[in-house]
Design a protein around this motif. Structure first.
Motif, mmCIF file in Angstrom:
data_model
loop_
_atom_site.group_PDB
_atom_site.id
_atom_site.type_symbol
_atom_site.label_atom_id
_atom_site.label_comp_id
_atom_site.label_asym_id
_atom_site.label_seq_id
_atom_site.Cartn_x
_atom_site.Cartn_y
_atom_site.Cartn_z
ATOM 1 N N UNK A 48 48.631 -12.899 15.109
ATOM 2 C CA UNK A 48 48.986 -11.681 14.371
ATOM 3 C C UNK A 48 50.004 -10.853 15.155
ATOM 4 N N UNK A 50 50.705 -7.635 14.277
ATOM 5 C CA UNK A 50 50.474 -6.226 13.906
ATOM 6 C C UNK A 50 50.936 -5.291 15.027
ATOM 7 N N UNK A 113 43.996 -15.005 25.343
ATOM 8 C CA UNK A 113 42.897 -14.148 24.887
ATOM 9 C C UNK A 113 41.811 -14.918 24.146
ATOM 10 N N UNK A 117 38.106 -14.759 25.564
ATOM 11 C CA UNK A 117 37.076 -14.299 24.647
ATOM 12 C C UNK A 117 35.989 -15.364 24.455
ATOM 13 N N UNK A 120 33.713 -15.237 27.433
ATOM 14 C CA UNK A 120 32.929 -13.998 27.410
ATOM 15 C C UNK A 120 31.814 -14.087 26.352
ATOM 16 N N UNK A 121 32.195 -14.552 25.166
ATOM 17 C CA UNK A 121 31.228 -14.599 24.074
ATOM 18 C C UNK A 121 30.155 -15.660 24.280
ATOM 19 N N UNK A 130 31.743 -5.510 32.577
ATOM 20 C CA UNK A 130 32.292 -6.498 31.644
ATOM 21 C C UNK A 130 32.877 -7.698 32.400
ATOM 22 N N UNK A 131 33.639 -7.416 33.436
ATOM 23 C CA UNK A 131 34.302 -8.512 34.135
ATOM 24 C C UNK A 131 33.305 -9.391 34.884
ATOM 25 N N UNK A 211 54.470 -8.849 24.093
ATOM 26 C CA UNK A 211 54.327 -7.409 24.325
ATOM 27 C C UNK A 211 54.846 -7.022 25.714
ATOM 28 N N UNK B 114 41.457 -5.253 30.442
ATOM 29 C CA UNK B 114 40.796 -6.470 29.958
ATOM 30 C C UNK B 114 39.363 -6.190 29.526
ATOM 31 N N UNK B 115 38.684 -5.366 30.301
ATOM 32 C CA UNK B 115 37.275 -5.075 29.996
ATOM 33 C C UNK B 115 37.148 -4.335 28.675
ATOM 34 N N UNK B 117 39.205 -4.427 26.191
ATOM 35 C CA UNK B 117 39.554 -5.327 25.084
ATOM 36 C C UNK B 117 38.414 -6.319 24.815
ATOM 37 N N UNK B 118 37.871 -6.900 25.876
ATOM 38 C CA UNK B 118 36.802 -7.890 25.685
ATOM 39 C C UNK B 118 35.603 -7.272 24.974
ATOM 40 N N UNK B 119 35.246 -6.069 25.377
ATOM 41 C CA UNK B 119 34.122 -5.390 24.733
ATOM 42 C C UNK B 119 34.431 -5.067 23.282
ATOM 43 N N UNK B 121 36.767 -6.394 21.241
ATOM 44 C CA UNK B 121 37.016 -7.540 20.364
ATOM 45 C C UNK B 121 35.729 -8.027 19.709
ATOM 46 N N UNK B 122 34.644 -7.851 20.441
ATOM 47 C CA UNK B 122 33.344 -8.344 20.009
ATOM 48 C C UNK B 122 32.985 -7.873 18.607
ATOM 49 N N UNK B 126 39.287 -6.295 12.662
ATOM 50 C CA UNK B 126 40.525 -7.064 12.677
ATOM 51 C C UNK B 126 40.893 -7.327 14.143
ATOM 52 N N UNK B 127 40.351 -8.404 14.724
ATOM 53 C CA UNK B 127 40.525 -8.622 16.164
ATOM 54 C C UNK B 127 41.997 -8.688 16.579
ATOM 55 N N UNK B 128 42.837 -9.307 15.754
ATOM 56 C CA UNK B 128 44.259 -9.425 16.112
ATOM 57 C C UNK B 128 44.912 -8.062 16.250
ATOM 58 N N UNK B 129 44.669 -7.204 15.270
ATOM 59 C CA UNK B 129 45.261 -5.871 15.303
ATOM 60 C C UNK B 129 44.682 -5.052 16.460
ATOM 61 N N UNK B 131 43.522 -6.224 19.312
ATOM 62 C CA UNK B 131 44.098 -6.727 20.562
ATOM 63 C C UNK B 131 45.508 -6.179 20.747
ATOM 64 N N UNK B 132 46.330 -6.297 19.713
ATOM 65 C CA UNK B 132 47.716 -5.851 19.848
ATOM 66 C C UNK B 132 47.808 -4.363 20.148
ATOM 67 N N UNK B 135 46.920 -3.831 23.787
ATOM 68 C CA UNK B 135 47.939 -4.345 24.703
ATOM 69 C C UNK B 135 49.166 -3.431 24.680
ATOM 70 N N UNK B 136 49.541 -3.004 23.465
ATOM 71 C CA UNK B 136 50.738 -2.162 23.337
ATOM 72 C C UNK B 136 50.561 -0.816 24.025
#
Lengths: 424, 402
Positions: A48, A50, A113, A117, A120-121, A130-131, A211, B114-115, B117-119, B121-122, B126-129, B131-132, B135-136
């Protein structure tokens, strides 16, 4: 009698080439598309986009073939595809028993990613941060994500092709492919080997990579017409377009190649290198490091600047690179620059980063062999500060027997290579 | 045509033991040497943290410091130590044509980003949006430059003005062997006469622990001698390490009045699949090329053994056989004291070899238990070994200059 160059060194030939890019698989398809000026840049569908300011790239999203080792990453598979073509068309040794060392330009591949993920999952939450859960997931890895040390890409290629000795894997940013050729060239020149396999590969285009370069304002945002976004040397250039690809070359001692009746694709006449100490992402304002690399290559080849007949430019399409490269070329070649055509393959395949130097070496050699200069496409608005003949938009039949190929990278990396037709 | 002699004229070391020759000789002259480890921050793992160093003394500009990750600080600092030691610091007539080869990794992560995001994303719709957008907004451009491997070389060019050429080699321990090897081979063949070569690694990184642990390679118990770890499953204890060398042709060093620590006689390297016996077979082939110069008790061995079971055991088998044949003298496993610095290991071992040869005194045993015996005679040569935790076998033979 042994053939030696102007300094009494072994003469080194290229006896095999291979490549894969967004234009297709193999030297033949790539050259046809390159000369036709058909761009490999497309809208990104792999992940994606987005929120991203750049949504286009020269991705390899087509099937590159079943022999490309399916359980490996794209970066490795691309390297295998290019190396196989080069080894086969050199007719030297066989896949699995190549009689020389391996030199590779490798990107610093990391877990993406999806992989992070997945690990992690797959791991139950613990009391720590988390890490710590991620590291616990690595410790008891059930995710299927494999170990990926920096040495892995060169190692799998060495395994598959049976190259000899410890591979050398280099990373000099966007000059990497040229650096790998240079180190192989030096090795053969001093007689430490009679043949070498050189591979540059880049297949690591994911959301974070896009990015990161966007954050440095390095990428074109001309998303509307992807094939028109890469505009090196033009007045409306607005950044580079990322690309994927791989290229491979067989370097061989000229006399050894002749003795076995090998087809000589080109001679490597010289190389030059000069590091910049000005800034992490920008050249010295006087371009002295770029100028130094080009001059050293010309000197190393034992040529006068007037001997150069064509330049395969680094030509990224960023404001900074193209301005500095044009300035450096004009500084080195002076009036003669008016009669030296310059084109940028990146206008068509995008910037393949780690692979670019090796890929453009292959295209330089094809330019010599076919007596056709590939175009710089998307050149519609001239830049008054860049007075170069950029072979605009349409390929041009022309003899180019001595070719300079430039590669520059972040971190002050500047490498120039000179390829020539026979005689040695 | 006789080959040009390769002289070591500068050594820059920064490790858990401190910086420079004196700190390392002092620590490595005592039995057992000090055990400088961090036990809490990265539990259940221990790492050897870098000793405190005065960063301003080698990287004076804050702007430069901010552009680097900690391992790049370590490397740029050690490179500066080597240049100062060789008498080259601040001399553009040499630095502007010196060739630089760096062995290193990179890919530092921002642990906090990273932490998050990982938390997130779970449970993200909309995981893609998701994440982006993170990151942005959260990635720092300076981290991107800090995580690029070749930016260590870039920073050394910027800070110390080494600008002949710069090349960065990747691939863990083997990259360090390749870096020293290529520099030495080029000097020997007349393809260059002045090199700065080395590597750096930072152990105090959860992202690096994660990477290495995905291969199952980390040691989880009390830190102890590398030779003892294979019996309990084996494993690496990472160490922060920066090691750089100035290598010169003899003629170049003599012309500027530089005194050598020692000369590099040979660097040889290979790779093997690491099926049982494969690394040993590769090691045997490599030893065959240097065996005439392995003359007995006056050849010390500085081993880069990581503690990973298979390569450590196979290297030990080879060293046992060489000792039984009277080819080598005492052995030291450097990672017992320094930890494993991956790409920096081999340059560090060559540097420690050079120091011991100039002082005419080998190091005291790093471990009790028999395999590491006291030296009986001063070293004439030192064999530095590198058997990568995963791939790659290499040897460097360094000789005293009388």
């Amino acid at each position: 009698m042994a053939t030696r160059d102007h300094q009494g060194r072994h003469v080194i030939a290229v006896t095999g080439i291979g490549c894969v890019t967004s234009l297709g698989r193999g030297v033949e398809d790539n050259w046809r598309e390159l000369v036709a000026g058909r761009s490999g840049v497309r809208r990104i569908k792999r992940f994606p986009t987005d929120g991203m300011s750049t949504t286009i790239a020269g991705l390899i999203d087509f099937d590159i073939g079943a022999d490309a080792v399916a359980d490996r990453t794209l970066t490795e598979r691309l390297a295998h595809v290019a190396a196989r073509e080069a080894v086969e068309n050199a007719g030297l040794g066989r896949v699995g028993d190549f009689p020389g060392p391996l030199f590779m330009a490798v990107p610093p591949v990391e877990y993406n990613w999806d992989e992070r993920r997945a690990i992690y999952d797959h791991t139950p939450p613990g009391p720590g941060a988390v890490y710590d859960r991620l590291i616990a997931g690595a410790r008891h890895n059930t995710s299927g994500v494999g170990y990926f040390p920096f040495g892995r890409i060169a190692d799998t290629v060495a395994d598959s092709f049976g190259t000899k000795g410890l591979p050398i894997a280099v990373q000099t940013a966007c000059a990497s492919g040229a650096t790998a050729i240079q180190i192989a060239f030096e090795t053969l020149r001093r007689g430490d080997a009679e043949a070498a396999l050189v591979v540059g590969t880049e297949g690591f285009l994911h959301e974070e990579a896009v990015i990161r370069f966007s954050l440095l304002s390095a990428l074109s945002t001309a998303n509307e017409f992807p094939e028109k976004a890469a505009k090196p040397f033009s007045g409306n250039r607005d950044g580079f377009v990322m690309g994927e690809g791989a290229a491979a070359l067989i370097l061989e001692d000229y006399d050894a190649a002749r003795a076995r009746g090998a087809e000589i694709y080109a001679i490597i006449r010289g190389c030059g290198e000069k590091a910049d100490d000005f800034h992490r992402t920008r050249s010295k304002p006087d371009a002295s490091a770029i100028i130094g690399a080009i001059r050293r290559a010309v000197d190393d080849a034992g040529l006068s600047p007037e001997a150069i007949q064509y330049v395969n430019a680094h030509g990224t399409g960023t404001e900074e690179n193209d301005k500095m490269e044009a300035f450096a070329l004009t500084s080195v070649f002076g009036e003669h620059m008016k009669s030296i055509p310059v084109s940028s393959n990146k206008s068509i395949v995008g910037h393949t980063l780690t692979a670019a130097g090796a890929l453009e070496a292959v295209f330089s050699i094809l330019t010599i062999r076919n007596s056709v200069l590939p175009p710089t496409i998307n050149y519609e608005v001239p830049d008054p500060d860049i007075q170069l003949d950029v072979v605009p938009n349409v390929a041009r039949p022309a003899r180019a027997e001595i070719v300079l190929s430039n590669s520059f990278g972040f971190g002050g990396q500047n490498v120039s290579l000179i390829f020539a037709a026979e005689p040695a | 045509m006789s080959e040009t002699e390769v002289w070591i004229t500068g050594v820059g070391l920064l490790s858990c033991l401190g910086e420079g020759e004196e700190a390392h000789v002092r620590a490595l002259g005592t039995t057992p040497p000090p055990l400088n480890v961090e036990r809490e921050k990265f539990a259940p793992y221990v790492v050897h943290p870098v000793a405190p160093f005065n960063i301003d003394s080698q990287i004076p500009r804050r702007g430069d410091q901010r552009q680097m990750q900690p391992w790049q600080h370590i490397g740029t600092y050690a490179a500066g130590l080597a240049l100062s030691d060789a008498g080259l610091a601040g001399k553009p007539e040499f630095l502007s044509r010196a060739d630089l080869i760096v062995a290193c990794g990179g890919n530092d992560r921002d642990i906090a980003v990273d932490s998050t995001i990982l938390e997130g994303l779970h449970g993200a719709n909309n995981p893609g949006a998701f994440l982006n957008s993170h990151l942005l907004s959260d990635l720092r451009p300076t981290l991107f430059l800090g995580q690029l491997p070749n930016l260590l070389a870039g920073n050394i060019s910027i800070v110390h003005k080494v600008t002949g050429s710069t090349r960065t080699f990747m691939g863990e321990e083997g990259a360090g062997v390749g870096a020293v090897g290529v520099a030495a081979w080029r000097i020997a063949a007349g393809q260059g006469d002045l090199f700065l070569v080395g590597g750096a690694s930072g152990a105090e990184r959860k992202d690096l622990l994660f990477n290495i642990e995905l291969g199952g390679f980390l040691w989880k118990g009390e830190p102890g001698p590398v030779w003892d770890r294979p019996a309990e499953g084996g494993g690496i204890v990472l160490g922060s390490l920066g090691a750089f060398l100035v290598l010169e042709s003899r003629a170049h060093a003599e012309a500027r009045g530089a005194k050598p620590y020692a000369r590099i006689l040979k660097v040889v390297a290979d790779r093997s699949s690491r099926e049982p016996g494969a690394a040993r077979a590769a090691g045997d082939r490599l030893v065959a090329a240097i065996e005439p110069q392995l003359t007995g008790a006056d050849v010390g061995v500085l081993s880069g053994a990581t503690g990973v079971a298979l390569p450590t055991n196979e290297e030990r088998g080879l060293l046992d056989d060489l000792a039984a044949k009277g080819r080598i003298g005492p052995v030291r496993g450097a990672a017992t004291v320094l930890g494993s610095g991956l790409e920096a290991d081999f340059p560090a071992l060559i540097g420690l070899s050079a120091i011991a040869l100039r002082r005419r005194e080998f190091y005291a045993p790093f471990a009790a238990g028999g395999f590491e015996q006291p030296a009986t005679v001063p070293p004439e040569r030192i064999l530095a070994t590198s058997w990568g935790h995963w791939r790659g076998e290499g040897f460097g033979l360094v000789e005293r200059v009388s």
